[in-house]
Design a protein around this motif. Structure first.
Motif, PDB file in Angstrom:
ATOM      1  N   LEU A   1      52.861 -11.171  84.326  1.00 60.16           N
ATOM      2  CA  LEU A   1      52.839 -10.744  85.719  1.00 60.16           C
ATOM      3  C   LEU A   1      53.301 -11.875  86.630  1.00 60.16           C
ATOM      4  O   LEU A   1      52.989 -11.892  87.821  1.00 60.16           O
ATOM      5  N   VAL A   2      54.057 -12.795  86.067  1.00 61.89           N
ATOM      6  CA  VAL A   2      54.572 -13.930  86.837  1.00 61.89           C
ATOM      7  C   VAL A   2      55.439 -13.400  87.980  1.00 61.89           C
ATOM      8  O   VAL A   2      56.293 -12.527  87.789  1.00 61.89           O
ATOM      9  N   GLY A   3      55.199 -13.910  89.169  1.00 61.43           N
ATOM     10  CA  GLY A   3      55.953 -13.484  90.331  1.00 61.43           C
ATOM     11  C   GLY A   3      55.365 -12.290  91.052  1.00 61.43           C
ATOM     12  O   GLY A   3      55.848 -11.912  92.127  1.00 61.43           O
ATOM     13  N   LYS A   4      54.290 -11.707  90.502  1.00 59.09           N
ATOM     14  CA  LYS A   4      53.646 -10.555  91.126  1.00 59.09           C
ATOM     15  C   LYS A   4      52.457 -11.010  91.971  1.00 59.09           C
ATOM     16  O   LYS A   4      51.740 -11.948  91.603  1.00 59.09           O
ATOM     17  N   ASN A   5      52.245 -10.319  93.076  1.00 62.70           N
ATOM     18  CA  ASN A   5      51.104 -10.588  93.947  1.00 62.70           C
ATOM     19  C   ASN A   5      50.118  -9.432  93.867  1.00 62.70           C
ATOM     20  O   ASN A   5      50.515  -8.267  94.000  1.00 62.70           O
ATOM     21  N   ALA A   6      48.855  -9.752  93.651  1.00 65.63           N
ATOM     22  CA  ALA A   6      47.817  -8.734  93.488  1.00 65.63           C
ATOM     23  C   ALA A   6      46.736  -8.894  94.545  1.00 65.63           C
ATOM     24  O   ALA A   6      46.389 -10.016  94.940  1.00 65.63           O
ATOM     25  N   LEU A   7      46.213  -7.753  94.982  1.00 67.48           N
ATOM     26  CA  LEU A   7      45.061  -7.721  95.891  1.00 67.48           C
ATOM     27  C   LEU A   7      43.954  -6.973  95.174  1.00 67.48           C
ATOM     28  O   LEU A   7      44.136  -5.812  94.782  1.00 67.48           O
ATOM     29  N   VAL A   8      42.808  -7.624  95.003  1.00 63.66           N
ATOM     30  CA  VAL A   8      41.724  -7.056  94.198  1.00 63.66           C
ATOM     31  C   VAL A   8      40.451  -6.957  95.027  1.00 63.66           C
ATOM     32  O   VAL A   8      39.897  -7.962  95.460  1.00 63.66           O
TER      33      VAL A   8
ATOM     34  N   LYS B   1      50.899 -21.091  85.757  1.00 62.42           N
ATOM     35  CA  LYS B   1      52.243 -20.508  85.878  1.00 62.42           C
ATOM     36  C   LYS B   1      52.726 -20.537  87.335  1.00 62.42           C
ATOM     37  O   LYS B   1      53.584 -19.746  87.727  1.00 62.42           O
ATOM     38  N   GLY B   2      52.146 -21.438  88.111  1.00 56.64           N
ATOM     39  CA  GLY B   2      52.570 -21.587  89.494  1.00 56.64           C
ATOM     40  C   GLY B   2      51.950 -20.572  90.444  1.00 56.64           C
ATOM     41  O   GLY B   2      52.427 -20.400  91.576  1.00 56.64           O
ATOM     42  N   GLN B   3      50.861 -19.928  90.026  1.00 50.88           N
ATOM     43  CA  GLN B   3      50.217 -18.927  90.879  1.00 50.88           C
ATOM     44  C   GLN B   3      49.586 -19.573  92.106  1.00 50.88           C
ATOM     45  O   GLN B   3      49.128 -20.710  92.063  1.00 50.88           O
ATOM     46  N   ASN B   4      49.541 -18.799  93.165  1.00 47.68           N
ATOM     47  CA  ASN B   4      48.902 -19.235  94.406  1.00 47.68           C
ATOM     48  C   ASN B   4      47.830 -18.207  94.768  1.00 47.68           C
ATOM     49  O   ASN B   4      48.152 -17.084  95.151  1.00 47.68           O
ATOM     50  N   HIS B   5      46.567 -18.575  94.653  1.00 49.47           N
ATOM     51  CA  HIS B   5      45.466 -17.633  94.854  1.00 49.47           C
ATOM     52  C   HIS B   5      44.809 -17.850  96.218  1.00 49.47           C
ATOM     53  O   HIS B   5      44.802 -18.959  96.768  1.00 49.47           O
ATOM     54  N   ASN B   6      44.240 -16.771  96.745  1.00 51.06           N
ATOM     55  CA  ASN B   6      43.610 -16.835  98.042  1.00 51.06           C
ATOM     56  C   ASN B   6      42.485 -15.808  98.099  1.00 51.06           C
ATOM     57  O   ASN B   6      42.238 -15.085  97.132  1.00 51.06           O
ATOM     58  N   TYR B   7      41.818 -15.719  99.247  1.00 55.59           N
ATOM     59  CA  TYR B   7      40.770 -14.711  99.398  1.00 55.59           C
ATOM     60  C   TYR B   7      40.744 -14.185 100.821  1.00 55.59           C
ATOM     61  O   TYR B   7      41.225 -14.825 101.760  1.00 55.59           O
ATOM     62  N   LEU B   8      40.181 -12.992 100.953  1.00 55.27           N
ATOM     63  CA  LEU B   8      40.048 -12.320 102.237  1.00 55.27           C
ATOM     64  C   LEU B   8      38.608 -11.841 102.358  1.00 55.27           C
ATOM     65  O   LEU B   8      38.124 -11.111 101.488  1.00 55.27           O
ATOM     66  N   ILE B   9      37.929 -12.272 103.405  1.00 60.72           N
ATOM     67  CA  ILE B   9      36.529 -11.880 103.605  1.00 60.72           C
ATOM     68  C   ILE B   9      36.496 -10.527 104.307  1.00 60.72           C
ATOM     69  O   ILE B   9      36.971 -10.394 105.443  1.00 60.72           O
ATOM     70  N   VAL B  10      35.960  -9.523 103.633  1.00 59.80           N
ATOM     71  CA  VAL B  10      35.871  -8.174 104.208  1.00 59.80           C
ATOM     72  C   VAL B  10      34.510  -7.570 103.872  1.00 59.80           C
ATOM     73  O   VAL B  10      33.879  -7.936 102.880  1.00 59.80           O
ATOM     74  N   ASP B  11      34.101  -6.624 104.683  1.00 59.79           N
ATOM     75  CA  ASP B  11      32.893  -5.850 104.428  1.00 59.79           C
ATOM     76  C   ASP B  11      33.316  -4.383 104.352  1.00 59.79           C
ATOM     77  O   ASP B  11      33.615  -3.762 105.363  1.00 59.79           O
ATOM     78  N   PHE B  12      33.380  -3.853 103.151  1.00 59.92           N
ATOM     79  CA  PHE B  12      33.842  -2.479 102.965  1.00 59.92           C
ATOM     80  C   PHE B  12      32.930  -1.460 103.648  1.00 59.92           C
ATOM     81  O   PHE B  12      33.359  -0.348 103.947  1.00 59.92           O
TER      82      PHE B  12
END
Length: 261
Positions: free
Chosen positions: A5-12, A55-66
């Protein structure tokens, strides 16, 4: 089979712990850059530190309250103003347990906002980039209870059933654009959610939590509770190029628990 999944961006979604965390870990290990979503910032920071970056991934996070749909709507709209994603995993915390006679119309509305509206809204935003790229993977975390309702999960049974039928409709509309939409029907997994449900059930029945868990394991043909990482393996496959001909499905992951076809 080597899944890249190199080059793919995921939101989980719901990825500070449990199944969501396991999905994020596995997507990252296959090369995806992952943005986590949950309420607890400290937990999110901890998971980001665990994710593979080889593999050069760049990870981040988003604070949300569903559970705060108005606030969530603003956060997710702001995120997509500057971001596009290739892989969307729709996953939220579950609504409160309880039978149909215990729940009010207001309870169902809250569950609808949590389990349905948040999913549809996030998907609408994500689809803009996917349609432009002519590639995307949308994976919804649902439950086996949409096929065989559990009487103590009336809210989840009802609203998740709506979600999976919506997902089937969406899959038909976006299939020509190389976008797949699938729902995973979750069985019993070793998570905080299961522990909390077992605690409530044990209190109601007047037995120990260990007895409740043992009875649960006995019900499953595999005779055990699922490991979150096993869930991550399935979602990672569905997110891959190799799964491009799988769409509009409801896939149980339950150790054989469902008796229906």
């Amino acid at each position: 089979m080597n899944i890249s999944l190199v080059g793919k961006n995921a939101l989980v979604g719901g990825s500070s712990k449990g199944i969501g965390r396991a999905i994020a870990v596995q997507l990252a290990s296959s090369g995806a850059s992952v943005t986590l979503m949950a309420r607890n910032e400290e937990a999110l920071k901890g998971v980001v530190q665990e994710l593979d970056t080889s593999k050069g991934q760049n990870h981040n996070y988003l604070i949300v309250d569903f559970s705060d749909f108005k606030g969530f709507s603003k956060k997710i709209a702001s995120f997509f103003e500057s971001q596009t994603i290739d892989i969307l995993v729709n996953n939220t915390q579950g609504p409160e347990a309880g039978g149909a006679l215990e729940k009010s119309v207001e309870d169902y509305q809250k569950a609808f906002d949590l389990l349905f509206k948040s999913v549809v809204l996030t998907t609408e935003h994500a689809l803009k980039g996917m349609l432009h790229k002519k590639w995307g993977r949308i994976i919804n975390v649902a439950s086996i209870s949409v096929k065989e309702p559990l009487n103590y999960l009336a809210l989840s049974n009802s609203i998740r059933a709506a979600m999976v039928t919506w997902a089937k409709s969406l899959a038909i509309d976006v299939g020509k654009d190389n976008i797949t939409v699938n729902s995973v029907l979750t069985g019993y997994f070793d998570t905080d959610r299961i522990a909390a449900l077992n605690a409530k059930k044990a209190e109601k029945m007047g037995v120990s939590q260990e007895e409740v868990r043992s009875a649960m394991e006995t019900m499953v043909p595999a005779k055990r509770i699922g490991k979150p990482e096993e869930y991550g393996f399935l979602v990672t496959f569905l997110a891959s190029e190799q799964a491009g001909y799988i769409s509009g499905t409801n896939i149980p992951i339950d150790g054989g628990l469902l008796k229906s076809l």
